[in-house]
Scaffold this motif. Structure first.
Motif, PDB file in Angstrom:
ATOM      1  N   ASP A   1       0.934  -1.062  -0.075  1.00  0.00           N
ATOM      2  CA  ASP A   1       0.181  -0.007   0.014  1.00  0.00           C
ATOM      3  C   ASP A   1       0.885   1.166   0.020  1.00  0.00           C
ATOM      4  OD1 ASP A   1      -2.368  -1.379  -0.050  1.00  0.00           O
ATOM      5  OD2 ASP A   1      -2.485  -1.548   2.114  1.00  0.00           O
ATOM      6  N   PHE A   2       1.801   1.180   0.806  1.00  0.00           N
ATOM      7  CA  PHE A   2       2.951   2.283   1.009  1.00  0.00           C
ATOM      8  C   PHE A   2       3.831   2.551  -0.588  1.00  0.00           C
ATOM      9  CE2 PHE A   2       7.280   3.419   1.319  1.00  0.00           C
ATOM     10  CZ  PHE A   2       7.124   4.970   1.671  1.00  0.00           C
ATOM     11  N   ALA A   3       3.991   1.534  -1.129  1.00  0.00           N
ATOM     12  CA  ALA A   3       4.665   1.694  -2.426  1.00  0.00           C
ATOM     13  C   ALA A   3       3.655   2.293  -3.479  1.00  0.00           C
ATOM     14  CB  ALA A   3       5.081   0.175  -2.910  1.00  0.00           C
ATOM     15  N   TYR A   4       2.376   1.835  -3.319  1.00  0.00           N
ATOM     16  CA  TYR A   4       1.522   2.256  -4.516  1.00  0.00           C
ATOM     17  C   TYR A   4       1.241   3.799  -4.171  1.00  0.00           C
ATOM     18  CZ  TYR A   4      -2.828   2.529  -7.324  1.00  0.00           C
ATOM     19  OH  TYR A   4      -3.603   2.950  -8.430  1.00  0.00           O
ATOM     20  N   SER A   5       1.089   4.021  -2.824  1.00  0.00           N
ATOM     21  CA  SER A   5       0.570   5.578  -2.717  1.00  0.00           C
ATOM     22  C   SER A   5       1.816   6.353  -3.221  1.00  0.00           C
ATOM     23  CB  SER A   5       0.414   5.778  -1.259  1.00  0.00           C
ATOM     24  OG  SER A   5       1.665   5.663  -0.344  1.00  0.00           O
ATOM     25  N   CYS A   6       3.255   5.872  -3.150  1.00  0.00           N
ATOM     26  CA  CYS A   6       4.123   6.745  -3.816  1.00  0.00           C
ATOM     27  C   CYS A   6       4.411   6.722  -5.170  1.00  0.00           C
ATOM     28  CB  CYS A   6       5.727   6.054  -3.176  1.00  0.00           C
ATOM     29  SG  CYS A   6       5.854   6.341  -1.455  1.00  0.00           S
ATOM     30  N   LEU A   7       4.011   5.675  -5.943  1.00  0.00           N
ATOM     31  CA  LEU A   7       4.141   5.560  -7.354  1.00  0.00           C
ATOM     32  C   LEU A   7       2.910   5.786  -8.230  1.00  0.00           C
ATOM     33  CD1 LEU A   7       6.904   2.790  -7.062  1.00  0.00           C
ATOM     34  CD2 LEU A   7       7.322   5.165  -7.753  1.00  0.00           C
ATOM     35  N   GLY A   8       1.736   5.413  -7.508  1.00  0.00           N
ATOM     36  CA  GLY A   8       0.369   5.446  -8.394  1.00  0.00           C
ATOM     37  C   GLY A   8       0.053   6.369  -9.326  1.00  0.00           C
ATOM     38  N   TRP A   9       0.826   7.556  -9.028  1.00  0.00           N
ATOM     39  CA  TRP A   9       0.342   8.696  -9.898  1.00  0.00           C
ATOM     40  C   TRP A   9       1.108   8.735 -11.307  1.00  0.00           C
ATOM     41  CZ3 TRP A   9       4.507  12.067 -11.185  1.00  0.00           C
ATOM     42  CH2 TRP A   9       5.933  11.899 -10.438  1.00  0.00           C
ATOM     43  N   LEU A  10       2.325   7.817 -11.476  1.00  0.00           N
ATOM     44  CA  LEU A  10       3.057   7.514 -12.531  1.00  0.00           C
ATOM     45  C   LEU A  10       2.088   6.378 -13.495  1.00  0.00           C
ATOM     46  CD1 LEU A  10       6.477   7.525 -11.210  1.00  0.00           C
ATOM     47  CD2 LEU A  10       5.879   9.081 -12.387  1.00  0.00           C
ATOM     48  N   ARG A  11       2.322   6.688 -14.850  1.00  0.00           N
ATOM     49  CA  ARG A  11       1.861   5.482 -15.683  1.00  0.00           C
ATOM     50  C   ARG A  11       2.789   4.319 -15.441  1.00  0.00           C
ATOM     51  NH1 ARG A  11      -2.441   4.937 -18.082  1.00  0.00           N
ATOM     52  NH2 ARG A  11      -2.350   7.170 -18.803  1.00  0.00           N
TER      53      ARG A  11
ATOM     54  N   GLY B   1       8.572  -2.555  -6.277  1.00  0.00           N
ATOM     55  CA  GLY B   1       9.060  -1.801  -5.023  1.00  0.00           C
ATOM     56  C   GLY B   1       8.590  -2.568  -3.507  1.00  0.00           C
ATOM     57  N   ALA B   2       7.409  -3.151  -3.709  1.00  0.00           N
ATOM     58  CA  ALA B   2       6.966  -4.102  -2.761  1.00  0.00           C
ATOM     59  C   ALA B   2       7.851  -5.394  -2.550  1.00  0.00           C
ATOM     60  CB  ALA B   2       5.500  -4.509  -2.802  1.00  0.00           C
ATOM     61  N   CYS B   3       8.184  -5.815  -3.901  1.00  0.00           N
ATOM     62  CA  CYS B   3       9.069  -6.938  -3.788  1.00  0.00           C
ATOM     63  C   CYS B   3      10.266  -6.595  -3.170  1.00  0.00           C
ATOM     64  CB  CYS B   3       9.516  -7.390  -5.308  1.00  0.00           C
ATOM     65  SG  CYS B   3       8.045  -8.294  -6.211  1.00  0.00           S
TER      66      CYS B   3
ATOM     67  N   GLY C   1      -2.689   1.161 -16.594  1.00  0.00           N
ATOM     68  CA  GLY C   1      -2.800   1.694 -15.391  1.00  0.00           C
ATOM     69  C   GLY C   1      -3.623   2.872 -15.224  1.00  0.00           C
ATOM     70  N   ILE C   2      -4.338   2.665 -13.853  1.00  0.00           N
ATOM     71  CA  ILE C   2      -5.237   3.843 -13.436  1.00  0.00           C
ATOM     72  C   ILE C   2      -4.271   4.599 -12.579  1.00  0.00           C
ATOM     73  CG2 ILE C   2      -7.241   4.456 -12.375  1.00  0.00           C
ATOM     74  CD1 ILE C   2      -8.369   1.784 -13.188  1.00  0.00           C
ATOM     75  N   LEU C   3      -4.257   5.960 -13.288  1.00  0.00           N
ATOM     76  CA  LEU C   3      -3.386   6.866 -12.349  1.00  0.00           C
ATOM     77  C   LEU C   3      -4.228   7.399 -11.103  1.00  0.00           C
ATOM     78  CD1 LEU C   3      -1.892   9.039 -15.215  1.00  0.00           C
ATOM     79  CD2 LEU C   3      -1.006   6.877 -14.263  1.00  0.00           C
ATOM     80  N   ILE C   4      -3.578   7.467  -9.818  1.00  0.00           N
ATOM     81  CA  ILE C   4      -4.219   8.322  -8.844  1.00  0.00           C
ATOM     82  C   ILE C   4      -3.311   9.405  -8.601  1.00  0.00           C
ATOM     83  CG2 ILE C   4      -4.997   5.905  -7.846  1.00  0.00           C
ATOM     84  CD1 ILE C   4      -2.757   6.161  -5.768  1.00  0.00           C
ATOM     85  N   PRO C   5      -3.998  10.443  -7.917  1.00  0.00           N
ATOM     86  CA  PRO C   5      -3.244  11.608  -7.706  1.00  0.00           C
ATOM     87  C   PRO C   5      -2.433  11.223  -6.562  1.00  0.00           C
ATOM     88  CG  PRO C   5      -5.371  11.793  -6.659  1.00  0.00           C
ATOM     89  CD  PRO C   5      -5.508  10.769  -7.658  1.00  0.00           C
ATOM     90  N   LEU C   6      -0.781  12.248  -6.528  1.00  0.00           N
ATOM     91  CA  LEU C   6      -0.121  11.886  -5.649  1.00  0.00           C
ATOM     92  C   LEU C   6      -0.727  12.841  -4.456  1.00  0.00           C
ATOM     93  CD1 LEU C   6       2.779  11.149  -4.559  1.00  0.00           C
ATOM     94  CD2 LEU C   6       3.594  13.092  -5.973  1.00  0.00           C
ATOM     95  N   SER C   7      -0.956  12.078  -3.231  1.00  0.00           N
ATOM     96  CA  SER C   7      -1.436  12.819  -2.318  1.00  0.00           C
ATOM     97  C   SER C   7      -0.254  12.603  -0.750  1.00  0.00           C
ATOM     98  CB  SER C   7      -2.636  12.232  -1.597  1.00  0.00           C
ATOM     99  OG  SER C   7      -3.129  12.629  -0.262  1.00  0.00           O
ATOM    100  N   PRO C   8       0.249  13.645  -0.500  1.00  0.00           N
ATOM    101  CA  PRO C   8       1.280  13.570   0.686  1.00  0.00           C
ATOM    102  C   PRO C   8       0.552  13.172   1.729  1.00  0.00           C
ATOM    103  CG  PRO C   8       1.441  15.609  -0.381  1.00  0.00           C
ATOM    104  CD  PRO C   8       0.309  15.032  -1.061  1.00  0.00           C
ATOM    105  N   PHE C   9      -0.678  13.214   1.887  1.00  0.00           N
ATOM    106  CA  PHE C   9      -1.538  12.526   3.247  1.00  0.00           C
ATOM    107  C   PHE C   9      -1.405  11.186   2.982  1.00  0.00           C
ATOM    108  CE2 PHE C   9      -5.266  11.169   5.501  1.00  0.00           C
ATOM    109  CZ  PHE C   9      -5.052  11.451   6.441  1.00  0.00           C
ATOM    110  N   ARG C  10      -1.760  10.726   1.879  1.00  0.00           N
ATOM    111  CA  ARG C  10      -1.810   9.027   1.590  1.00  0.00           C
ATOM    112  C   ARG C  10      -0.712   8.627   1.721  1.00  0.00           C
ATOM    113  NH1 ARG C  10      -5.252   5.549  -1.471  1.00  0.00           N
ATOM    114  NH2 ARG C  10      -4.150   3.939  -2.349  1.00  0.00           N
ATOM    115  N   VAL C  11       0.520   9.412   1.222  1.00  0.00           N
ATOM    116  CA  VAL C  11       1.785   8.521   1.527  1.00  0.00           C
ATOM    117  C   VAL C  11       2.283   8.542   2.876  1.00  0.00           C
ATOM    118  CG1 VAL C  11       4.415   9.204   1.119  1.00  0.00           C
ATOM    119  CG2 VAL C  11       2.654   9.510  -0.745  1.00  0.00           C
TER     120      VAL C  11
END
Length: 462
Positions: free
Chosen positions: A84-94, A103-105, A203-213
């Motif tokens: 979940d942490f890795a996705y919150s950091c990278l989910g805004w990229l294609r 990253g989780a690996c 991939g479905i992009l999610i906004p980069l949210s510092p709070f989520r990170v």
């Protein structure tokens, strides 16, 4: 009929058995026993060698313990928090979710030390999410398989323990030497993942949210603590790698058992999206019941029960090869190359080809005692060579026809083995590129060791 002819016929016979699906453990055992009979080695020698492998092998005790650690971390839910942490950091990229899987690996590998456990855990968790997000199912499965290769490079590492045991090298130094090369492997695969995903618009992009990170980082604090505990203990010499394995097993059981009732008291559904979970629920993980521990131990014991006999029969095979003169043939070949770089590159070629048909354990046990002394004789640092050797062995996990991680990924995702090859080949290119970089720049594996520039910097800062 000459001994050489008989050995050749035996080798052809066991190769056919391997191609027909006979487990590699039995293939190596059959070859070792039959060749022992041909060259006149008594069979009681085989039995004695099988026992002697572990007679004084305290360091090898870390292997089943780190396997158990990986299963406990997965069962407790810590692995899910790390992803979940890795996705919150990278989910805004294609391709962010696929890169998050890689990253989780890397994060999971820093606790488990196993390639198959890393592939199975991350593949089973994130493959469904990736296919829902529009990724090709073949690419998603290949990503899990490729990501698992760092499981034996980023410390703690089962294969580094075996290598250090065989070559009488400090396992703690080997662990530290694998940190930067392992991180480079992850970054190299992420770069390839980004390019492929960008070309296919996956991939479905999610906004980069510092709070989520911050929230997911806080939720993964137990995972970060486990990673830091292992690295701190080994780096500072507070405990040996075997003791570190025992500490992490105890940590995993305590966290899992205590978290379960706490999580129930909070009444938070584990399937609730991270954004919707109350902040206080991130203090703990899902956990497991005390009665679940024997099941987890049993599953880990099954994996250890596969690897342990493989180590033993591989040592016997290495001895038989020595009596046949294989080490002299390979040694003469390498010495005839002459010089630092020819020996290094030829050793890499031998490891790569061997990794295509054998698992990393027999490759290490059979070839390391032959190649490492020759490499040292031409001035290659033993620690650097160990990293080069084992990075090459790890690449074998996604090279057909063996490709263990491809089989594991196929098993947990349901994607047929041969359908993974198209996208695993792309990751193979990135891993080989990193491998050559690590081989040609020795400082990458020495940076954190005494004498390395970063070690000096950290020591000065301390």
């Amino acid at each position: 009929m000459t001994d050489g002819t008989l050995v050749t016929l035996i080798s052809i016979g066991v190769t056919i058995l391997f191609m027909l699906g006979t487990p590699v453990l039995l293939v190596i055992f059959y070859w070792s026993v039959l060749c022992s009979l041909v060259i006149g080695l008594p069979l009681d020698n085989t039995g004695n060698e099988l026992l002697n492998v572990f007679k004084d092998g305290f360091a090898l005790l870390a292997m089943p313990l780190f396997i158990l650690t990986g299963d406990l971390i997965n069962k407790s839910g810590i692995a899910k928090r790390l992803s979940d942490f890795a996705y919150s950091c990278l989910g805004w990229l294609r391709g962010g979710l696929a890169m998050a899987a890689l990253g989780a690996c890397g994060l999971f590998a820093a606790i488990s030390g196993s390639n198959s456990a890393t592939t199975a855990t991350i593949g089973s968790m994130l493959h469904p999410e990736m296919t829902k997000g529009g990724y090709d199912e073949r690419f998603a499965a290949a990503t899990a398989a490729a990501g698992g290769t760092v499981g034996i490079i980023i410390p703690p590492s089962i294969i580094f323990i075996v290598y250090g045991f065989l070559m009488n090298l400090p396992i703690s130094d080997l662990f530290i030497a694998g940190i930067i090369p392992g991180a480079l492997m992850v970054l190299g695969m992420m770069a390839m993942c980004f390019v492929v995903s960008l070309m296919n618009k996956w991939g479905i992009l999610i906004p980069l949210s510092p709070f989520r990170v911050l929230k997911t980082a806080f939720g993964a604090w137990l995972g970060f603590f486990a990673i830091g505990l292992v690295l701190w203990g080994i780096y500072t010499g507070k405990f040996s790698p075997t003791e570190a394995a025992g500490v992490t097993v105890g940590f995993g059981i305590i966290v899992g058992v205590l978290s379960y009732p706490l999580n129930k008291m909070m009444r938070v559904d584990p399937d609730t999206p991270v954004d919707e979970k109350p902040f206080y629920s991130m203090l703990t993980v899902e956990g497991f019941r005390l009665r679940d521990v024997p099941e987890v131990v049993s599953r880990s014991a099954q994996i250890a029960g596969i690897l342990t006999p493989l180590i033993a029969v591989s040592v016997v095979m290495q001895q038989v090869l020595g009596d046949l003169g294989a080490d002299e043939v390979i040694g003469d070949l390498l010495r005839s190359m002459g010089g630092y770089f020819p020996v290094l590159l030829m050793s890499m070629a031998i490891v790569f080809v061997s990794g295509m048909i054998l698992e990393s354990l027999p490759v290490t046990i059979i070839l390391a005692p032959i190649l490492a002394p020759i490499a040292a004789s031409v001035g290659i640092d033993p620690i650097h060579f160990s990293v080069v050797f084992l990075v090459g062995a790890s690449i074998g996990f996604i090279t057909p026809p063996y490709g263990l991680n491809l089989y594991v990924a196929s098993g947990v995702t349901g994607v047929p083995y041969f359908r993974l090859l198209r996208y695993s080949t792309m990751y193979l290119v990135s891993l080989i590129s990193v491998w050559f970089l690590v081989a040609l720049v020795p400082s990458l594996s020495k940076t954190l060791l005494p004498g390395g520039w970063l070690y000096g910097l950290l020591s000065g800062a301390g």
